[in-house]
Motif scaffolding. Structure first.
Motif, PDB file in Angstrom:
ATOM      1  N   GLY A 156       0.800  -1.218   0.000  1.00 52.01           N
ATOM      2  CA  GLY A 156       0.000   0.000   0.000  1.00 52.01           C
ATOM      3  C   GLY A 156       0.833   1.268   0.000  1.00 52.01           C
TER       4      GLY A 156
ATOM      5  N   ARG B 154       2.512   0.449   3.698  1.00 49.03           N
ATOM      6  CA  ARG B 154       1.473  -0.387   4.311  1.00 49.03           C
ATOM      7  C   ARG B 154       1.549  -1.814   3.773  1.00 49.03           C
ATOM      8  NH1 ARG B 154      -4.711   1.129   5.816  1.00 49.03           N
ATOM      9  NH2 ARG B 154      -5.602  -0.963   5.782  1.00 49.03           N
TER      10      ARG B 154
ATOM     11  N   PRO C 181       0.224  -7.646   3.117  1.00 45.32           N
ATOM     12  CA  PRO C 181      -1.084  -7.167   2.632  1.00 45.32           C
ATOM     13  C   PRO C 181      -2.150  -8.240   2.788  1.00 45.32           C
ATOM     14  CG  PRO C 181       0.663  -6.814   1.004  1.00 45.32           C
ATOM     15  CD  PRO C 181       1.225  -7.713   2.047  1.00 45.32           C
TER      16      PRO C 181
ATOM     17  N   ASP D 159      -4.517  -4.852   6.543  1.00 45.98           N
ATOM     18  CA  ASP D 159      -3.141  -5.233   6.271  1.00 45.98           C
ATOM     19  C   ASP D 159      -2.362  -5.332   7.577  1.00 45.98           C
ATOM     20  OD1 ASP D 159      -3.384  -4.922   3.324  1.00 45.98           O
ATOM     21  OD2 ASP D 159      -3.623  -2.805   3.832  1.00 45.98           O
TER      22      ASP D 159
END
Length: 435
Positions: A138, A156, A296, A303
């Motif tokens: 992310g 992320r 993820p 996540d």
């Protein structure tokens, strides 16, 4: 809220066993005891306890009419014929009420206050999400550290490792990241820490603000190997519980090295041989299985961004556990003792560290700044001995001249904190490169 508490209480009561199978000890060899009479009811991983005593253990091997259990601590006081009871399988059920608490790997409170399990049991050793269904990494996360917001970005769903020797600032950096990184929930697994350090970590390193969004799963150094091995697995299970609710979880494990050592103790007791550079052949799979659970999530979940610490003796990055872990992570950060001893925190050796979220985590202009900074740091590192010895003459090499001119500014940049987000950190990096 009241209904939720009653549901938790009902779930806890329903798990109480009214009858338990009993066996007897037939052999004692080191920390392993053989038990007859439980073969039909027991499975590997189940727990047993000696009736009338405090000794307990975990079943590590079954063979024919007997089972073998690795005893917690010493076998002193045990004798042939001692009765052993098979304990009910632990129900590990995380819950939102666990936030702000310190628990053991079985979900029992360590902070002196009562704690109810959730209503849904969570596997401690769960499989990772299907690889074909997982999202990509992310967006970049703000960390409060200039070097992590620029040269070594954390995004992320990323999994990175902190590689360091003892006393180089690893735990301090970990607690700082726990307080500063953007996340909905923080889950911290403390494996094999010294007992006095647990309270210090809670009260001083994290503090009230850090604990307000954190859950700590701890197994101190005096706990049996099977409990220490379970600790990072239980912490990951807690993180998975919140991830499945669509939340972003920051998972911090300190340390994978102690997890591998505990796994080795249990595996050798179960009959494996330690022939893989001092570790049993199952160690790489155990480490990979632990790390793959983070990362993820799928389209309908959140996540887990994970940071794992690794103790490397003598800063040896080829040490077995470090070598195993580096291959399954999305980046590694090396903390150097020489840098720490000259007073720079965090003591990150940027030239030996990498974040595999780049170049996607930065735009074209940002990547150009990062590459420029890395070139200067690398040039200075290659020539440092000559520079410090006074053997380099200014003007001999324009690249070395530029690296020397920017060195102090870049060194100060790496230790900078509170840089007002990613944009502010890149602005600071640009200023350092223009020095």
């Amino acid at each position: 809220m009241t209904d939720d508490i009653f549901d938790q209480m009902s779930s806890a009561i329903s798990g109480v066993a009214l009858a338990r199978p009993v066996g007897r000890i037939t052999q004692i060899a080191g920390g392993i005891v053989s038990i007859a009479g439980l073969s039909d009811a027991a499975c590997v991983g189940d727990e047993v306890r000696v009736i009338g005593g405090t000794a307990g253990g975990e079943i590590v091997r079954t063979s024919g009419a007997s089972i073998e259990a690795l005893i917690d601590g010493t076998t002193e006081g045990l004798g042939l014929g001692s009765n052993v009871v098979l304990l009910p399988r632990t129900k590990f059920a995380p819950h939102a009420s666990w936030i702000g608490r310190v628990i053991d790997p079985h979900g029992k409170p360590l902070d002196g206050r009562p704690l109810l399990p959730g209503t849904r049991a969570q596997p401690v050793s769960a499989a990772p999400p299907p690889a074909s269904e997982r999202r990509e990494l992310g967006p970049r996360l703000s960390t409060g550290f200039a070097v992590f917001d620029t040269i070594l970005p954390i995004v992320r769903g990323q999994r990175i490792g902190l590689f360091a020797g003892s006393g180089v600032g690893k735990s301090t950096l970990l607690s700082s990241l726990a307080k500063k990184v953007e996340a909905d929930v923080i889950v911290i697994g403390l494996v094999g820490e010294r007992g006095r350090e647990l309270r210090e970590f809670v009260e001083k390193s994290l503090g009230p603000d850090g604990m307000a969004r954190s859950i700590i799963v701890a197994a101190t150094s005096d706990r049996p190997a099977q409990v220490r091995r379970r600790c990072p697995q239980a912490a990951t299970a807690v993180a998975e519980y919140f991830r499945d609710q669509g939340l972003h979880v920051l998972l911090l494990i300190d340390s994978v090295t102690r997890f591998a050592e505990a796994h080795r103790e249990v595996a050798v007791a179960a009959g494996e041989t330690a022939n893989l550079r001092g570790h049993p052949a199952s160690t790489p799979a155990a480490i990979a299985g632990l790390c793959e659970r983070a990362g993820p999530g799928t389209e309908n979940s959140g996540d887990i961004t994970a940071i794992y610490t690794v103790l490397v003796a003598g800063s040896d990055m080829e040490e077995p556990v470090a070598d195993m872990l580096r291959g399954v992570l999305d980046g590694h950060v090396v903390l150097d003792r020489n840098i720490a001893e000259r007073g720079r925190y965090p003591a990150i050796d940027v030239t030996r560290s990498v974040s595999r979220s780049l170049p996607e985590a930065a735009n074209k202009a940002e990547n150009a700044l990062i590459q420029h900074a890395r070139r200067l740091l690398g040039t200075y590192a290659q020539s440092e001995l000559m520079i410090q010895a006074g053997l380099y003459s200014t003007g001999s090499d324009s690249k070395i001249d530029e690296a020397i001119a920017a060195h102090d500014a870049l060194d100060a940049f790496i230790s900078a904190e509170g840089t007002h987000g990613v944009a502010g950190a890149f602005h600071l990096l640009q200023k350092a490169l223009q020095t």
